[in-house]
Design a protein around this motif. Structure first.
Motif: not given
Length: 304
Positions: A205-210, A238-245, A249-258
């Motif tokens: 599974r991808p890493l996640e920037l929470r 270097p640790v990781a690169t952002i792959e998907k964001i 907006i409604d919950k002011n939340f971003a799920r970021i996969h790395c």
């Protein structure tokens, strides 16, 4: 029934006279043929008439010879083919081994180059095996307490951070990789300095920037570096690169996969980082003579 002698050798005339007569006739024919070529046509006609008979008489010999040649050739070709197959397998194995050794040599050169350039001690180690535990992502390396290894030390390869030491034995140590469920590393976006925490989600599974806001200035392809605020990892690795964001907006939340930058589960050699965040400075004495809280700086959430 009694067999009788041929008419030429019947009793009456002595045998040596008859034999001499035959010899004289033969010599005469030979001389005539040699001098006048008189028997050339006779020889040609006889050869023409006897050729079919000779061919028929030679058929058994030709069949036997052909069968022998076929069987011999087939057996020889099978032996040669088997030898060639073995040779191809050996050469393929040697080529793969050579390619692996070249790749390993290149990685070791890069590790040595990083070691020469670093401002802190680095110890190169080899991965021995991966414990058979489907719930964790860990590897065992050939360095332990006898080499000065301690828990919570960062582990890297020539590309980037790959994990952290979580258990130390005398001559072995266990390293939790980035994608282990209990791994978390404080990171910083190299482009704009935004800080966050990178979490592992398990095998495959991808890493996640929470805990990042939806409106944060993050882009796909941003490189995440170690921030150094935990005291475990030196800053700037270097640790990781952002792959998907995925922004909500409604919950002011971003799920970021790395995606990890380092060769997690790929290379055989790694670097153990002996990083001192205080650069040798002595810790300040505790206030009011209270004992210092000797907690580990590691952000690893599992139990060693």
């Amino acid at each position: 029934m009694q067999l009788s002698s041929p008419p030429l050798f019947k009793q009456g005339t002595p045998a040596f006279i008859k034999l001499a007569a035959c010899l004289l006739v033969s010599l005469a024919l030979m001389v005539i043929d040699y001098q006048y070529k008189a028997l050339g046509d006779v020889r040609s006609i006889a050869s023409y008439l006897l050729t079919p008979l000779q061919s028929v008489m030679l058929l058994p010999r030709s069949a036997i010879q052909g069968t022998y040649d076929y069987l011999t050739s087939k057996g020889s070709l099978e032996v040669q083919n088997e030898a060639l197959v073995k040779r191809v397998a050996e050469l393929t194995l040697l080529a793969n081994q050579s390619e692996s050794l070249m790749s390993e040599n290149a990685q070791l050169r890069q590790l040595i180059g990083i070691k020469d350039q670093s401002r802190f001690k680095i110890l190169i180690s080899q991965i021995l095996y991966s414990p058979s535990n489907p719930l964790s992502q860990r590897v065992v390396i050939d360095r332990g307490a006898s080499d000065g290894i301690k828990e919570s030390q960062g582990v890297s390869d020539h590309q980037g951070i790959i994990g952290q030491v979580v258990r130390v034995l005398e001559n072995r140590s266990e390293v939790a990789l980035l994608d282990d469920r209990d791994m978390v590393i404080p990171v910083q976006v190299s482009r704009n300095g935004t800080r966050g925490a990178l979490y592992g989600n398990g095998r495959g599974r991808p890493l996640e920037l929470r805990h990042m806001a939806a409106l944060n200035d993050l882009q796909v392809g941003d490189v995440l570096m170690t921030s150094g605020i935990d005291g475990v990892y030196p800053p700037g690795f270097p640790v990781a690169t952002i792959e998907k964001i995925d922004r909500d907006i409604d919950k002011n939340f971003a799920r970021i996969h790395c995606t990890p930058v380092g060769g997690v589960n790929r290379f055989r050699h790694v670097m153990i980082l002996f990083y001192d965040s205080g650069f040798g400075a002595k810790p300040a004495p505790p206030e009011n003579n209270k004992p210092a809280n000797n907690k580990s700086n590691s952000l690893y959430r599992g139990k060693s």
